[in-house]
Write an enzyme that holds these catalytic residues in place. Structure first.
Site, PDB file in Angstrom:
ATOM      1  N   GLY A 150       8.673   1.218   7.076  1.00  0.00           N
ATOM      2  CA  GLY A 150       8.651   0.285   6.896  1.00  0.00           C
ATOM      3  C   GLY A 150       7.677   0.157   6.021  1.00  0.00           C
ATOM      4  O   GLY A 150       6.844   1.941   5.346  1.00  0.00           O
ATOM      5  N   ILE A 151       6.940  -0.594   4.919  1.00  0.00           N
ATOM      6  CA  ILE A 151       6.675  -1.033   4.363  1.00  0.00           C
ATOM      7  C   ILE A 151       5.003  -1.556   4.506  1.00  0.00           C
ATOM      8  O   ILE A 151       5.112  -2.639   5.960  1.00  0.00           O
ATOM      9  CB  ILE A 151       6.927  -1.899   3.092  1.00  0.00           C
ATOM     10  N   VAL A 152       3.924  -0.657   4.192  1.00  0.00           N
ATOM     11  CA  VAL A 152       2.615  -1.046   4.067  1.00  0.00           C
ATOM     12  C   VAL A 152       2.135  -2.315   2.959  1.00  0.00           C
ATOM     13  O   VAL A 152       2.310  -1.991   1.933  1.00  0.00           O
ATOM     14  CB  VAL A 152       1.970   0.235   4.927  1.00  0.00           C
ATOM     15  N   GLY A 196       7.180   4.266   4.345  1.00  0.00           N
ATOM     16  CA  GLY A 196       6.978   5.235   5.033  1.00  0.00           C
ATOM     17  C   GLY A 196       8.165   5.351   5.853  1.00  0.00           C
ATOM     18  O   GLY A 196       9.209   4.251   5.475  1.00  0.00           O
ATOM     19  N   LYS A 249       2.269  -3.202   8.823  1.00  0.00           N
ATOM     20  CA  LYS A 249       3.177  -1.862   8.837  1.00  0.00           C
ATOM     21  C   LYS A 249       4.034  -3.344   9.522  1.00  0.00           C
ATOM     22  O   LYS A 249       4.038  -3.770   9.989  1.00  0.00           O
ATOM     23  CB  LYS A 249       2.862  -0.751   9.174  1.00  0.00           C
ATOM     24  N   LEU A 257       0.732  -1.460   0.106  1.00  0.00           N
ATOM     25  CA  LEU A 257       0.094  -0.380   0.210  1.00  0.00           C
ATOM     26  C   LEU A 257       1.167   1.066  -0.338  1.00  0.00           C
ATOM     27  O   LEU A 257       0.682   2.450  -0.480  1.00  0.00           O
ATOM     28  CB  LEU A 257      -1.327   0.258   1.074  1.00  0.00           C
ATOM     29  N   GLY A 258       2.182   1.136   0.370  1.00  0.00           N
ATOM     30  CA  GLY A 258       3.262   2.555   0.577  1.00  0.00           C
ATOM     31  C   GLY A 258       4.180   2.278   1.428  1.00  0.00           C
ATOM     32  O   GLY A 258       4.168   0.738   2.273  1.00  0.00           O
ATOM     33  N   ASP A 281       6.860  13.313  13.387  1.00  0.00           N
ATOM     34  CA  ASP A 281       6.632  12.942  12.396  1.00  0.00           C
ATOM     35  C   ASP A 281       6.138  13.090  11.443  1.00  0.00           C
ATOM     36  O   ASP A 281       4.555  12.060  10.804  1.00  0.00           O
ATOM     37  CB  ASP A 281       6.870  11.534  11.716  1.00  0.00           C
TER      38      ASP A 281
END
Ligand SMILES: *[C@@H]1O[C@H](CO)[C@@H](O)[C@H](O)[C@H]1NC(C)=O
Ligand SMILES: *[C@@H]1O[C@H](CO)[C@@H](O)[C@H](O)[C@H]1NC(C)=O
Ligand SMILES: *[C@@H]1O[C@H](CO)[C@@H](O)[C@H](O)[C@H]1NC(C)=O
Ligand SMILES: *[C@@H]1O[C@H](CO)[C@@H](O)[C@H](O)[C@H]1NC(C)=O
Ligand SMILES: *[C@@H]1O[C@H](CO)[C@@H](O)[C@H](O)[C@H]1NC(C)=O
Ligand SMILES: *[C@@H]1O[C@H](CO)[C@@H](O)[C@H](O)[C@H]1NC(C)=O
Ligand SMILES: *[C@@H]1O[C@H](CO)[C@@H](O)[C@H](O)[C@H]1NC(C)=O
Length: 715
Positions: free
Chosen positions: A440-442, A437, A456, A434-435, A550
């Protein structure tokens, strides 16, 4: 015994041979004074003449041994009938000796510490005998018993064994842990035989859950060789504790009465037939009949511990313990440890329980001693509602006609732990990304219980922060706000750390704001308010203050109604825990990071206010803060450009092609002024998020902001 004298030279050749032949120095029947057994050294045992019982060291784990008596012929599992050192396991090479003046003495491998002994004895020991009844005796020179295991039972009685007034059986902690447990069976001074739970470690006795009907008349508990247990009254009459209509004989069957670790006193039998020797024990009788109902003392836990649901196994008549929905085991490895809610019950956790909890019906279940209010007359619905509005209430009971309905409070979205396997399956092997960040990766996933989820997978930087991770997850798990992405669980297995969020269908604010289809001005206003409310909650309204650290459009998610939901809160803090605030280790994202990070001053909630200021300008203008492709020069950095436009009273150029915003230029001006206040270099000059919200909403007048100073120096 023959004696071998071996020279060193010969020993070298003999040693390998010894490894192939198991040397078993089994002694049968009588054992002479001076004999000894060593834990883990050889397989030496003292057997009864028929070899039905063995006395020796039973291995508990790699290095711990239990001095015990067990059924020698039942080799499938060791069924102990007596043990000496349940509370103090004996290390390898501990030694048991029979001495004439001290009886049985168990010492540690160094021979220094006494781990257990048979205690003071009245006469000198002539020999010991392991009896076919399972009784180990120390006898004097006239073969009169001085000490015997039958007079010092642990958790088991054998046929012909008698328990006198003052005697007791004590349960162990669990099937394989022989430490004293919570249950006790005693023959009392008043003539009754009773079962009760005790408080550990104080040993306070709670109300009995079984009492024999022998007040002032009972004298002994006897396990008859015809397979039943009774209290012998002083007048010679018998009071049967267990009936024996289907009695089996001691010739063909082993029999025992044991106080199990779950509090049930059971009479069980096992065939002696060698061809059926691998069968398991058969439960003949249980006392009490239903322990789940019988333990009703006003204090103390039942067999399953607090908050758990006890159901009786229909054949074995033993308790099965389960946690209600939304609750989990106090000790994940111990089914009998009781349950704790996966949410905070109490008056500080939330203002309005109705928003966050619902009542789940549990038919035929009662928590007998936890009631504190009684309403009458009252119906089902009012009963539930009064609990939902009472912050001390976790359960309510309602009697409809004749049915007992118990409702318990359940947190709407329970914050469970998932296993890595479950998440691998839910995401189809981490297939759909999904994306990505900063942490980490989602991945997209779907589970039966939670529906669509976003998983995530955290970067390896989190590997060393186990304790903080758990603590932080607990804090995040307790946040509930409509402008925060809801964490529904997490998984922590070996090097994997994964967070499970609800799935939000409209992706990130970054995609929305900087993509093809720009959101309307009205939608953008709604989003700025939403983010501000979420931050006010994190900073001021949840039980532990959370600094996001963040804030940026990639970390704002949008639900199906385009409501802003802040995600990834709490993570940057986790990373910052083990990092000094040096330039290289800053976890925020370039362009959104407050200058405070670069100073030695402590990081406060004001870093989020700064980032919010950057974000606010991006939402107003639908462009990224740093975009060097846009004509270069001063326009390249939005925060600089917006301040110049404000000073030059040319705010319309900021929203050039946006008619809706142009027509609402007063509001645009107010927002830009708020943003400039947020971007102040001195964190103390920046307003709080609460003040920001009031200014955005026009409730508080926005005064002319000072120059934010050297904000470009950080980029
Ligand atoms: C054990 O010793 C006693 C006394 O010396 C003796 O009467 C008995 O027969 C012995 N039993 C066995 C099985 O050797
Ligand atoms: C075994 O112990 C019982 C008492 O539990 C006793 O009556 C019997 O005489 C003993 N048997 C032997 C052979 O010592
Ligand atoms: C056995 O149970 C006791 C009491 O609960 C506990 O302190 C001990 O650590 C346990 N021993 C093992 C080996 O698990
Ligand atoms: C107790 O059990 C024994 C053995 O089954 C039986 O003979 C006796 O009648 C029972 N006594 C009572 C009072 O039920
Ligand atoms: C009992 O089980 C053991 C180990 O599984 C096996 O070696 C033995 O043959 C079995 N005995 C019988 C009588 O089935
Ligand atoms: C936002 O979500 C709604 C509902 O799921 C959907 O109909 C719409 O297409 C989504 N919009 C975007 C831009 O993804
Ligand atoms: C920080 O983490 C490193 C390993 O990543 C560890 O060696 C160090 O002890 C940690 N420092 C603190 C203060 O926890």
């Amino acid at each position: 015994m023959p004696t071998f004298v071996l020279s060193n030279y010969r020993l070298i050749f003999l040693l390998p041979l010894l490894l192939f032949s198991v040397v078993v120095a089994q002694t049968k029947g009588n054992i002479s004074v001076g004999s000894s057994l060593t834990a883990g050294q050889d397989n030496a045992l003292w057997l009864s003449p028929s070899e039905d019982f063995a006395f020796g060291f039973h291995q508990l784990d790699n290095d711990n041994f239990l001095l015990a008596i067990w059924y020698y012929k039942l080799t499938q599992t060791t069924t102990t009938v007596w043990y000496a050192n349940g509370d103090k396991p004996a290390p390898r090479r501990s030694k048991l000796e029979i001495s004439a003046d001290r009886g049985l003495v168990l010492t540690d491998p160094q021979g220094v510490q006494e781990l257990w002994s048979s205690g003071k004895i009245a006469a000198s020991v002539a020999y010991a005998a392991m009896n076919d009844t399972g009784n180990c005796q120390l006898l004097d020179k006239n073969s009169k018993p001085i000490w015997q295991t039958f007079e010092h039972p642990t958790d088991t009685l054998l046929p012909s064994q008698i328990m006198e007034i003052g005697g007791s059986l004590s349960s162990r902690t669990s099937l394989l842990n022989f430490t004293h447990g919570r249950f006790i069976f005693r023959m009392l001074e008043d003539g009754t035989a009773v079962l009760n739970t005790i408080n550990l470690p104080s040993n306070h006795n709670y109300k009995a859950y079984y009492v024999s009907d022998t007040l002032n008349s009972g004298g002994q508990v006897i396990f008859d060789t015809f397979d039943y247990l009774y209290v012998l009254r002083k007048n010679g009459e018998k009071f049967n504790i267990t009936q024996a209509d289907d009695a089996v004989s001691t010739t063909d069957y082993y029999q025992r009465v044991s106080l199990e670790f779950d509090g049930v006193l059971i009479l069980s039998s096992h065939t002696k037939n060698p061809s059926d020797i691998n069968q398991s024990w058969t439960t003949m009788r249980t006392i009490p009949d239903n322990i789940c109902i019988e333990i009703q003392g006003e204090l103390g836990t039942g067999p399953c511990g607090y908050n758990s649901i006890c159901t009786l196994h229909s054949e074995e008549r033993r308790p099965i313990c389960n946690c209600p929905e939304g609750y989990s085991l106090l000790d994940p490895n111990d089914e009998y440890s009781g349950c704790k809610p996966n949410f905070l019950v109490g008056c500080e956790s939330s203002q309005d329980q109705e928003d966050e909890y619902f009542m789940r019906e549990l038919p035929n279940i009662d928590w007998p001693t936890s009631d504190y209010e009684l309403f009458h007359p009252f119906d089902d619905d009012s009963c539930r509602n009064s609990c939902l509005h009472d912050c001390l209430c976790a359960a309510s009971i309602f009697f409809g006609s004749s049915v007992l309905v118990n409702c318990i409070l359940v947190w709407k979205e329970t914050c469970g732990q998932f296993t890595y396997k479950e998440l691998t399956e839910a995401t189809n092997g981490f297939e759909e990304e999904l994306g990505r960040g900063s942490c980490g990766i989602v991945y997209k996933g779907e589970t039966e219980s939670s529906g669509p989820i976003a998983v995530k997978m955290l970067d390896r930087v989190f590997e060393d922060s186990d304790k903080e991770f758990k603590a932080e997850m607990n804090i995040i798990g307790q946040t509930h706000h409509k402008n925060l992405a809801r964490l529904i669980g997490y998984c922590e297995e070996k090097q994997h750390k994964l967070l499970v969020y609800e799935y939000l269908s409209n992706g990130t604010l970054a995609r929305f704001l900087f993509g093809e289809l720009k959101p309307s001005w009205a939608q953008r206003i709604q989003i700025t308010f939403g983010i501000a409310r979420g931050l006010v909650y994190l900073h001021e309204e949840c039980s532990t203050q959370i600094i996001h650290c963040d804030i940026k459009p990639q970390n704002i998610l949008l639900d199906e109604y385009y409501n802003a939901r802040i995600s990834d809160f709490g993570l940057a803090k986790l990373l910052a825990l083990n990092q000094s605030h040096t330039k290289t280790n800053i976890r925020g994202t370039k362009g959104y990071v407050a200058p405070d990070w670069f100073r030695s001053a402590p990081v406060s909630v004001k870093v989020d206010v700064y980032s919010y200021g950057v974000l606010l300008l991006e939402i107003i203008c639908c462009r990224r803060n740093v975009n060097l492709e846009i004509g270069g020069g001063e326009k390249g950095i939005l925060t600089d450009w917006a301040y110049d436009c404000y000073m030059d009273r040319k705010l319309d150029v900021l929203v050039e092609n946006d008619m809706e915003a142009m027509n609402d230029i007063k509001q645009v001006e107010r927002f830009v002024m708020v943003a400039i206040w947020c971007l102040q270099e001195d964190p103390n000059v920046r307003p709080t998020m609460k003040k920001v919200m009031l200014m955005l909403e026009g409730i508080v007048q926005v005064s002319v902001p000072p120059t934010p100073c050297s904000f470009t120096s950080i980029n």
